[in-house]
Design a protein around this motif. Structure first.
Motif, PDB file in Angstrom:
ATOM      1  N   UNK A 156       2.005   3.397  -8.410  1.00  0.00           N
ATOM      2  CA  UNK A 156       0.781   3.528  -7.615  1.00  0.00           C
ATOM      3  C   UNK A 156       0.410   2.433  -6.638  1.00  0.00           C
ATOM      4  N   UNK A 157       0.373   1.203  -6.980  1.00  0.00           N
ATOM      5  CA  UNK A 157       0.025   0.196  -5.972  1.00  0.00           C
ATOM      6  C   UNK A 157       0.660  -1.103  -6.425  1.00  0.00           C
ATOM      7  N   UNK A 158       1.194  -1.868  -5.524  1.00  0.00           N
ATOM      8  CA  UNK A 158       1.689  -3.171  -5.965  1.00  0.00           C
ATOM      9  C   UNK A 158       0.503  -3.962  -6.510  1.00  0.00           C
ATOM     10  N   UNK A 159       0.698  -4.738  -7.547  1.00  0.00           N
ATOM     11  CA  UNK A 159      -0.424  -5.506  -8.100  1.00  0.00           C
ATOM     12  C   UNK A 159      -0.932  -6.494  -7.046  1.00  0.00           C
ATOM     13  N   UNK A 160      -2.104  -7.063  -7.285  1.00  0.00           N
ATOM     14  CA  UNK A 160      -2.723  -7.955  -6.290  1.00  0.00           C
ATOM     15  C   UNK A 160      -1.795  -9.085  -5.872  1.00  0.00           C
ATOM     16  N   UNK A 161      -1.096  -9.667  -6.855  1.00  0.00           N
ATOM     17  CA  UNK A 161      -0.200 -10.782  -6.542  1.00  0.00           C
ATOM     18  C   UNK A 161       0.903 -10.325  -5.592  1.00  0.00           C
ATOM     19  N   UNK A 162       1.398  -9.104  -5.820  1.00  0.00           N
ATOM     20  CA  UNK A 162       2.455  -8.587  -4.952  1.00  0.00           C
ATOM     21  C   UNK A 162       1.904  -8.303  -3.561  1.00  0.00           C
TER      22      UNK A 162
ATOM     23  N   UNK B 282      -6.468   2.248 -14.871  1.00  0.00           N
ATOM     24  CA  UNK B 282      -5.731   2.275 -13.604  1.00  0.00           C
ATOM     25  C   UNK B 282      -6.386   1.370 -12.567  1.00  0.00           C
ATOM     26  N   UNK B 283      -7.705   1.274 -12.607  1.00  0.00           N
ATOM     27  CA  UNK B 283      -8.399   0.373 -11.685  1.00  0.00           C
ATOM     28  C   UNK B 283      -8.039  -1.077 -12.001  1.00  0.00           C
ATOM     29  N   UNK B 284      -8.105  -1.436 -13.296  1.00  0.00           N
ATOM     30  CA  UNK B 284      -7.799  -2.807 -13.684  1.00  0.00           C
ATOM     31  C   UNK B 284      -6.316  -3.126 -13.514  1.00  0.00           C
ATOM     32  N   UNK B 285      -5.524  -2.096 -13.540  1.00  0.00           N
ATOM     33  CA  UNK B 285      -4.075  -2.289 -13.400  1.00  0.00           C
ATOM     34  C   UNK B 285      -3.675  -2.911 -12.080  1.00  0.00           C
ATOM     35  N   UNK B 286      -4.575  -2.844 -11.098  1.00  0.00           N
ATOM     36  CA  UNK B 286      -4.277  -3.463  -9.812  1.00  0.00           C
ATOM     37  C   UNK B 286      -4.089  -4.963 -10.001  1.00  0.00           C
ATOM     38  N   UNK B 287      -4.793  -5.522 -10.998  1.00  0.00           N
ATOM     39  CA  UNK B 287      -4.672  -6.949 -11.285  1.00  0.00           C
ATOM     40  C   UNK B 287      -3.341  -7.260 -11.908  1.00  0.00           C
TER      41      UNK B 287
END
Lengths: 683, 103
Positions: A636-642, A593-598
């Motif tokens: 949960x969170x938009x990815x970093x690019x978003x 889930x932490x890496x999923x932010x990427x």
């Protein structure tokens, strides 16, 4: 308000190198700046591409070119800078784009403004032309789509139009490149001419002209500061039109309040005479003149026949058939993207895995392990993350999107979905970014610009980030779809739609401001050209790479450094109560889930590898755990690019706001789902 | 009687037929034509409608209506526009008899 930068009263077109520097540095005789202005969807962007060869997104999608695009070309010994202004119907203070455009024209004073006009809807287009003439800018008209006008049975007497307006008119068919060279020569000739006062003066009705003159003389004597930037007659018209921007600027000047008071009296006189609000009166006057000009210039040759395009327009907006077609189009789009995408993605993943292993082998003897890991897992991993999502999913999506746009289908979809979107305080146009959202959140956030007001844009973006993008679909289908069943996966999608509408409705109630109704031009259906399709897909993909890649790579390095620093076990420990007690997931699931932010689809791959590290497989998870995990990934969170795209559109504060809300929401829903589902689906 | 303005359609009176009742765009039938008499609503909406060409005296043709109070599509000044239902309710027209205008 910013003051006028270094404007000399010198009115000649050719300026020597000794003239004061403008914003772009020294201006030379062989340099020329032209600006393209025109309604949305008249082929302005196509002309821009024809002129500069620069890639710029063009489309059969009204109101899309919001940013100012620039390009350069060399013609007849001159370096010509071309500025593409946003497509607008007017130059009022109604939208930011219109204020930006008119201020650009008045303050930066490009040498020539090319007003791109749709020959098939002359009357409507001349409304903007008249406003450009009010602004007293040097104008050349590109009468575009004359072929399409001919199809509608209209022929335009360009000579007559040119004489009536006192402006050169160059007929063009931009998509075919016809008339572009002639347009350029006209522009260059006009720019080299000494500026003289206009021979043709366009006048409105008597009642309004009297009042314009009255205000104009007031403006000249009392507001010289404003007259340094804008023409006095234009200021007078704008004040009579209750233009908020100009009124504000006027009231900042000591004598301005008195002027505004007198203007108010004149406005109420005008409103009494016409029985309408003054902005409506002024708009009516312009349209009356535009209508007369158009009638005089247009020769109707033949009655238009009912064409195949019209039949298509009828079918695709039909009360029943329209929705069936829409459902079909959406289903087909996803089928193509996911069938093709997952195949390509797997192929690419293999290739990149092999590549990173190769790099690792090469670098290990030379560099310390930490550096190798940072480079290979961080930098290369980041690039790989970008490529495996961009190529297989985004590119095919962009191709289909360009096809839907250029053909003119998207406005029909917006038409069909208008009343549904009204339920969440948006209108039909918001359906377009929502559809984009199923492909990728980044272009979807940028696509929210088609909404008229900042409030509408933010509301759309808030909703759009909750739409499961291609990457999230990989997780939903790959985990829930594969191990629990397709019904469960589809239920997740249905739940997401319910959530989107519920949250949209709450946000609509919470955010201050009035909803805006739908006014949208419905362009005729057109056969998309392969060339514009290719240009568009390419430039959008490039755009995606620029926005998303840097942040994905930097983020990868940071997270890799975090992992290398040995903090991971502590992180898992810290997250453990939340993961196990509240969400019912294995504690180790915190890592994916932490890496999923990427990159969201990474969560599935990492979930498999982290589970493997403790000797388990994906199938060891219970159905409830899989559904909860997919739910969290979905929300949960938009990815970093978003997040980067959100930041670009709305600033850091709002981007973080959305991210925090989504994380809280995901945890809340995840925990509730775990508890509720556990009753129905015992492990 | 919007915003204290007394409506007198001096300019468009000759275009209108007093025997026909005015209706909103949303109440028109598909394929029907009409002449705009006035618009109502906030200043922003009225201005926006006027700027898109929906000014008093202008002829419009209703091309189609969306289902369940969906938007309407109209032809106005040689272009097709989609108008949300809420906005369509704000535009009043006097329908033109089909045979009087068809040729």
């Amino acid at each position: 308000m910013k003051t006028n930068p270094a404007k000399t009263p010198c009115a000649c077109g050719n300026q020597s190198a000794t003239t004061p520097p403008t914003q772009k540095g020294f201006k030379r005789a062989d340099e020329l700046t032209i600006a393209l202005a025109g309604n949305a969807n008249v082929g302005k962007s196509v002309i821009f591409n024809q002129l500069t060869g620069l890639n710029q997104v063009t489309g059969n999608w009204p109101g899309k070119t919001v940013e100012r695009a620039e390009g350069t070309l060399y013609f007849e010994g001159k370096n010509i800078r071309v500025v593409d202004l946003p497509g607008t119907y007017s130059l009022s203070a109604y939208s930011m784009e219109e204020i930006v455009s008119r201020d650009y024209l008045a303050i930066e004073k490009p040498d020539i403004i090319v007003n791109v006009v749709d020959a098939s809807a002359l009357e409507r287009n001349l409304y903007l032309t008249l406003q450009l003439l009010e602004l007293e800018v040097p104008l050349v008209i590109a009468l575009n789509q004359i072929d399409f006008a001919a199809k509608k049975g209209l022929k335009i007497d360009t000579e007559k139009l040119s004489k009536a307006l006192g402006v050169e008119v160059a007929p063009t068919v931009a998509v075919a490149g016809t008339g572009i060279t002639e347009l350029l020569s006209t522009v260059v000739t006009e720019a080299s001419k000494e500026k003289k006062s206009r021979t043709v003066q366009l006048v409105y009705g008597k009642e309004i002209e009297e009042r314009i003159n009255a205000v104009q003389s007031l403006v000249v004597s009392k507001l010289p500061q404003l007259c340094a930037t804008y023409p006095a007659r234009w200021i007078a018209i704008k004040l009579l039109e209750k233009d908020s921007d100009i009124a504000e600027k006027a009231s900042a000047i000591p004598d301005g309040k008195a002027v505004l008071k007198r203007v108010e009296e004149l406005i109420s006189e005008l409103e009494k005479v016409h029985g309408e609000n003054s902005p409506v009166v002024v708009a009516s006057e312009r349209y009356t003149l535009a209508s007369k000009l158009a009638k005089d210039a247009v020769v109707i040759e033949a009655k238009p026949k009912i064409s195949i395009e019209q039949t298509l327009a009828t079918i695709t907006t039909h009360k029943v058939l329209g929705y069936l077609i829409l459902a079909g189009v959406v289903a087909a789009t996803f089928a193509v993207i996911f069938a093709g995408g997952s195949y390509l993605s797997a192929l690419l993943d293999q290739g990149l895995m092999w590549l990173s292993a190769g790099f690792k082998g090469l670098l290990t003897p030379v560099l310390p392990t930490v550096a190798v890991d940072l480079l290979v897992n961080g930098v290369l991993g980041g690039v790989a993350a970008g490529i495996t999502i961009a190529l297989p999913y985004i590119v095919p999506f962009y191709v289909i999107l360009a096809l839907l746009e250029d053909s003119g289908y998207l406005p029909r979809a917006a038409f069909l979905m208008d009343n549904v979107m009204h339920k969440i305080g948006l209108h039909g146009k918001a359906f377009i970014p929502m559809i984009l959202g199923y492909g990728c959140t980044v272009p979807a956030c940028i696509g929210c610009r088609i909404m008229e007001t900042q409030r509408e844009r933010f509301l759309s973006a808030f909703v759009v980030v909750l739409i499961p993008c291609a990457a999230r679909t990989v997780v939903i289908l790959g985990l829930v779809g594969r191990y629990v069943g397709l019904t469960a996966a589809l239920a997740l999608y249905a739940f997401d739609l319910v959530l989107v509408f519920a949250l949209g409705r709450i946000a609509f109630k919470v955010l201050p401001g009035e909803p805006v109704g739908l006014i949208m031009e419905m362009p005729s259906y057109k056969k998309p050209s392969l060339k514009t399709l290719a240009i568009k897909t390419w430039s959008r993909t490039k755009d995606f790479v620029y926005v998303a890649f840097p942040i994905i790579i930097v983020g990868s390095i940071i997270i890799e450094a975090f992992a290398l620093s040995g903090f991971m076990p502590y992180f898992v420990d810290a997250a453990s109560p939340l993961m196990t007690w509240w969400l019912g997931l294995p504690a180790i699931a915190a890592i994916p889930l932490l890496f999923g932010i990427l990159r969201k689809e990474l969560t599935l791959i990492l979930l498999a590898t982290t589970l493997a590290s403790i000797g388990l497989g994906l199938e060891s998870l219970s159905a409830v755990q899989m559904i909860v995990f997919a739910l969290i990934v979905m929300i949960y969170i938009p990815c970093l690019a978003a997040i980067a795209a959100l930041k670009r559109e709305f600033g850091w504060k709002k981007a973080i706001y959305i991210a925090v809300i989504d994380i809280g929401l995901a945890l809340l829903i995840g925990g509730l789902a775990f508890r509720i589902l556990s009753i129905f689906l015992p492990a | 009687m919007m915003f204290g303005i007394k409506r007198n359609h001096e300019k468009i009176k000759p275009l209108l037929d007093c025997s026909v009742k005015e209706v909103s765009l949303a109440d028109m039938q598909e394929g029907e034509k009409g002449i705009i008499t006035h618009t109502i609503g906030g200043l922003g909406a009225m201005h926006r409608l006027a700027e898109m060409g929906l000014t008093p005296g202008c002829e419009v043709k209703l091309l189609r209506k969306g289902s369940f109070h969906g938007p309407v599509e109209i032809e106005v000044r040689c272009a097709c526009l989609a108008l949300g239902y809420g906005l369509a309710l704000k535009v009043f027209v006097q329908p033109v008899k089909a045979n009087a205008n068809e040729n």
